[in-house]
Design a protein around this motif. Structure first.
Motif, PDB file in Angstrom:
ATOM      1  N   SER A   1       7.299   5.450  11.477  1.00  0.00           N
ATOM      2  CA  SER A   1       7.820   4.237  11.275  1.00  0.00           C
ATOM      3  C   SER A   1       7.702   3.566   9.870  1.00  0.00           C
ATOM      4  CB  SER A   1       7.433   3.088  12.284  1.00  0.00           C
ATOM      5  OG  SER A   1       7.972   1.742  11.746  1.00  0.00           O
ATOM      6  N   SER A   2       8.649   3.354   8.948  1.00  0.00           N
ATOM      7  CA  SER A   2       8.559   2.757   7.666  1.00  0.00           C
ATOM      8  C   SER A   2       7.986   1.425   8.094  1.00  0.00           C
ATOM      9  CB  SER A   2       9.954   3.191   6.853  1.00  0.00           C
ATOM     10  OG  SER A   2      10.848   2.351   7.542  1.00  0.00           O
ATOM     11  N   ALA A   3       7.785   0.722   8.839  1.00  0.00           N
ATOM     12  CA  ALA A   3       7.584  -0.499   9.130  1.00  0.00           C
ATOM     13  C   ALA A   3       5.980  -0.466   9.238  1.00  0.00           C
ATOM     14  CB  ALA A   3       7.833  -1.207  10.549  1.00  0.00           C
ATOM     15  N   SER A   4       5.427   0.379   8.807  1.00  0.00           N
ATOM     16  CA  SER A   4       3.902   0.498   8.693  1.00  0.00           C
ATOM     17  C   SER A   4       3.669  -0.287   7.367  1.00  0.00           C
ATOM     18  CB  SER A   4       3.498   1.712   8.740  1.00  0.00           C
ATOM     19  OG  SER A   4       3.516   2.690   9.713  1.00  0.00           O
ATOM     20  N   ARG A   5       2.422  -0.725   7.307  1.00  0.00           N
ATOM     21  CA  ARG A   5       1.955  -1.543   6.123  1.00  0.00           C
ATOM     22  C   ARG A   5       0.754  -0.832   5.560  1.00  0.00           C
ATOM     23  NH1 ARG A   5       0.647  -8.081   6.668  1.00  0.00           N
ATOM     24  NH2 ARG A   5      -0.986  -7.824   5.100  1.00  0.00           N
ATOM     25  N   PHE A   6       0.644  -0.656   4.344  1.00  0.00           N
ATOM     26  CA  PHE A   6      -0.286   0.002   3.498  1.00  0.00           C
ATOM     27  C   PHE A   6      -0.995  -0.783   2.691  1.00  0.00           C
ATOM     28  CE2 PHE A   6       3.217   2.682   4.554  1.00  0.00           C
ATOM     29  CZ  PHE A   6       2.566   3.568   5.283  1.00  0.00           C
ATOM     30  N   LYS A   7      -2.327  -0.443   2.485  1.00  0.00           N
ATOM     31  CA  LYS A   7      -3.267  -1.536   1.766  1.00  0.00           C
ATOM     32  C   LYS A   7      -3.747  -0.737   0.395  1.00  0.00           C
ATOM     33  CE  LYS A   7      -7.177  -1.244   4.454  1.00  0.00           C
ATOM     34  NZ  LYS A   7      -8.298  -1.644   5.265  1.00  0.00           N
ATOM     35  N   MET A   8      -4.069  -1.588  -0.391  1.00  0.00           N
ATOM     36  CA  MET A   8      -5.029  -1.220  -1.576  1.00  0.00           C
ATOM     37  C   MET A   8      -5.838  -2.316  -1.952  1.00  0.00           C
ATOM     38  SD  MET A   8      -1.724  -0.043  -4.365  1.00  0.00           S
ATOM     39  CE  MET A   8      -2.750   1.299  -5.255  1.00  0.00           C
ATOM     40  N   GLN A   9      -7.100  -1.530  -2.086  1.00  0.00           N
ATOM     41  CA  GLN A   9      -8.209  -2.523  -2.458  1.00  0.00           C
ATOM     42  C   GLN A   9      -8.610  -2.084  -3.814  1.00  0.00           C
ATOM     43  OE1 GLN A   9     -10.737  -1.495   1.233  1.00  0.00           O
ATOM     44  NE2 GLN A   9     -10.787  -3.676   1.336  1.00  0.00           N
ATOM     45  N   ILE A  10      -8.513  -2.985  -4.838  1.00  0.00           N
ATOM     46  CA  ILE A  10      -8.478  -2.484  -6.248  1.00  0.00           C
ATOM     47  C   ILE A  10      -9.569  -3.848  -6.645  1.00  0.00           C
ATOM     48  CG2 ILE A  10      -7.442  -2.351  -8.309  1.00  0.00           C
ATOM     49  CD1 ILE A  10      -4.759  -1.967  -6.877  1.00  0.00           C
ATOM     50  N   TYR A  11     -10.707  -3.246  -7.536  1.00  0.00           N
ATOM     51  CA  TYR A  11     -11.417  -3.820  -7.971  1.00  0.00           C
ATOM     52  C   TYR A  11     -10.989  -4.685  -9.142  1.00  0.00           C
ATOM     53  CZ  TYR A  11     -15.724  -5.264 -10.595  1.00  0.00           C
ATOM     54  OH  TYR A  11     -16.728  -6.576 -11.144  1.00  0.00           O
ATOM     55  N   SER A  12     -11.292  -5.899  -9.183  1.00  0.00           N
ATOM     56  CA  SER A  12     -10.920  -7.132 -10.039  1.00  0.00           C
ATOM     57  C   SER A  12     -12.212  -7.559 -10.981  1.00  0.00           C
ATOM     58  CB  SER A  12     -10.345  -8.198  -9.452  1.00  0.00           C
ATOM     59  OG  SER A  12     -10.148  -9.382 -10.446  1.00  0.00           O
ATOM     60  N   PRO A  13     -12.222  -7.244 -12.211  1.00  0.00           N
ATOM     61  CA  PRO A  13     -13.234  -7.743 -13.052  1.00  0.00           C
ATOM     62  C   PRO A  13     -13.152  -9.265 -12.990  1.00  0.00           C
ATOM     63  CG  PRO A  13     -11.526  -6.229 -14.164  1.00  0.00           C
ATOM     64  CD  PRO A  13     -10.867  -6.226 -12.865  1.00  0.00           C
ATOM     65  N   LEU A  14     -12.223  -9.694 -12.950  1.00  0.00           N
ATOM     66  CA  LEU A  14     -12.218 -11.194 -13.272  1.00  0.00           C
ATOM     67  C   LEU A  14     -12.806 -11.819 -11.863  1.00  0.00           C
ATOM     68  CD1 LEU A  14     -10.660 -13.338 -15.099  1.00  0.00           C
ATOM     69  CD2 LEU A  14      -8.624 -13.329 -13.340  1.00  0.00           C
ATOM     70  N   LEU A  15     -12.268 -11.242 -10.848  1.00  0.00           N
ATOM     71  CA  LEU A  15     -12.978 -11.809  -9.473  1.00  0.00           C
ATOM     72  C   LEU A  15     -14.443 -11.166  -9.120  1.00  0.00           C
ATOM     73  CD1 LEU A  15     -10.085 -11.715  -7.061  1.00  0.00           C
ATOM     74  CD2 LEU A  15     -10.920 -13.612  -8.455  1.00  0.00           C
ATOM     75  N   GLY A  16     -14.856  -9.931  -9.721  1.00  0.00           N
ATOM     76  CA  GLY A  16     -16.060  -9.496  -9.399  1.00  0.00           C
ATOM     77  C   GLY A  16     -16.150  -8.751  -7.884  1.00  0.00           C
ATOM     78  N   TYR A  17     -14.874  -8.410  -7.466  1.00  0.00           N
ATOM     79  CA  TYR A  17     -15.048  -7.765  -6.129  1.00  0.00           C
ATOM     80  C   TYR A  17     -13.605  -7.059  -5.766  1.00  0.00           C
ATOM     81  CZ  TYR A  17     -12.520 -11.918  -4.435  1.00  0.00           C
ATOM     82  OH  TYR A  17     -11.923 -13.226  -4.389  1.00  0.00           O
ATOM     83  N   LYS A  18     -13.389  -6.440  -5.014  1.00  0.00           N
ATOM     84  CA  LYS A  18     -11.959  -5.718  -4.543  1.00  0.00           C
ATOM     85  C   LYS A  18     -11.093  -6.749  -4.192  1.00  0.00           C
ATOM     86  CE  LYS A  18     -13.608  -0.948  -4.216  1.00  0.00           C
ATOM     87  NZ  LYS A  18     -13.431   0.111  -3.604  1.00  0.00           N
ATOM     88  N   ASP A  19      -9.895  -6.825  -4.656  1.00  0.00           N
ATOM     89  CA  ASP A  19      -8.846  -7.590  -4.154  1.00  0.00           C
ATOM     90  C   ASP A  19      -7.918  -6.739  -3.364  1.00  0.00           C
ATOM     91  OD1 ASP A  19      -7.257  -9.715  -3.939  1.00  0.00           O
ATOM     92  OD2 ASP A  19      -6.544  -9.714  -5.982  1.00  0.00           O
ATOM     93  N   LEU A  20      -7.342  -7.248  -2.343  1.00  0.00           N
ATOM     94  CA  LEU A  20      -6.365  -6.701  -1.365  1.00  0.00           C
ATOM     95  C   LEU A  20      -4.861  -6.721  -1.696  1.00  0.00           C
ATOM     96  CD1 LEU A  20      -6.690  -5.148   1.206  1.00  0.00           C
ATOM     97  CD2 LEU A  20      -6.708  -7.068   2.546  1.00  0.00           C
ATOM     98  N   TYR A  21      -4.268  -5.624  -1.700  1.00  0.00           N
ATOM     99  CA  TYR A  21      -2.678  -5.830  -1.925  1.00  0.00           C
ATOM    100  C   TYR A  21      -2.069  -4.927  -1.006  1.00  0.00           C
ATOM    101  CZ  TYR A  21      -4.311  -6.741  -6.653  1.00  0.00           C
ATOM    102  OH  TYR A  21      -4.971  -7.200  -7.826  1.00  0.00           O
TER     103      TYR A  21
END
Length: 103
Positions: free
Chosen positions: A2-22
């Motif tokens: 199903s193309s209704a599936s949701r996918f996530k990316m967790q990317i380190y943000s130097p500004l925040l100092g932790y991984k942000d979720l997309y």
């Protein structure tokens, strides 16, 4: 799958100092994109909102990232959810390591 599936990316943000979720969810013409700052429709490569979100977080993008995100879009219907999520996981690691590696 199903193309209704949701996918996530967790990317380190130097500004925040932790991984942000997309989040990405396939649509007919691209993705429905969402993170804590913004959400909306983007094209197959993630333009424009995904890249605006990265810039806002001081995250630099590796060359040709758009091509890889487009490729994930093309493969959503032929791979299973785990395989597509693995693509997003690898892209997350690549982006996090691309000039943002103070973590």
């Amino acid at each position: 799958m199903s193309s209704a599936s949701r996918f996530k990316m967790q990317i380190y943000s130097p500004l925040l100092g932790y991984k942000d979720l997309y989040h990405f969810k396939k649509t007919k013409d691209g993705w429905k994109f969402e993170n804590y700052r913004c959400k909306g429709e983007v094209d197959k490569g993630g333009n424009p909102l995904f890249y605006k979100a990265l810039i806002t977080e001081s995250i630099s993008c590796p060359d040709h990232l758009e091509i890889y995100i487009s490729s994930a879009w093309e493969n959503v219907d032929t791979l299973n959810k785990e395989q597509v999520q693995n693509i997003f996981d690898e892209l997350s690691e690549w982006i996090s390591a691309s000039g943002n590696s103070l973590h």
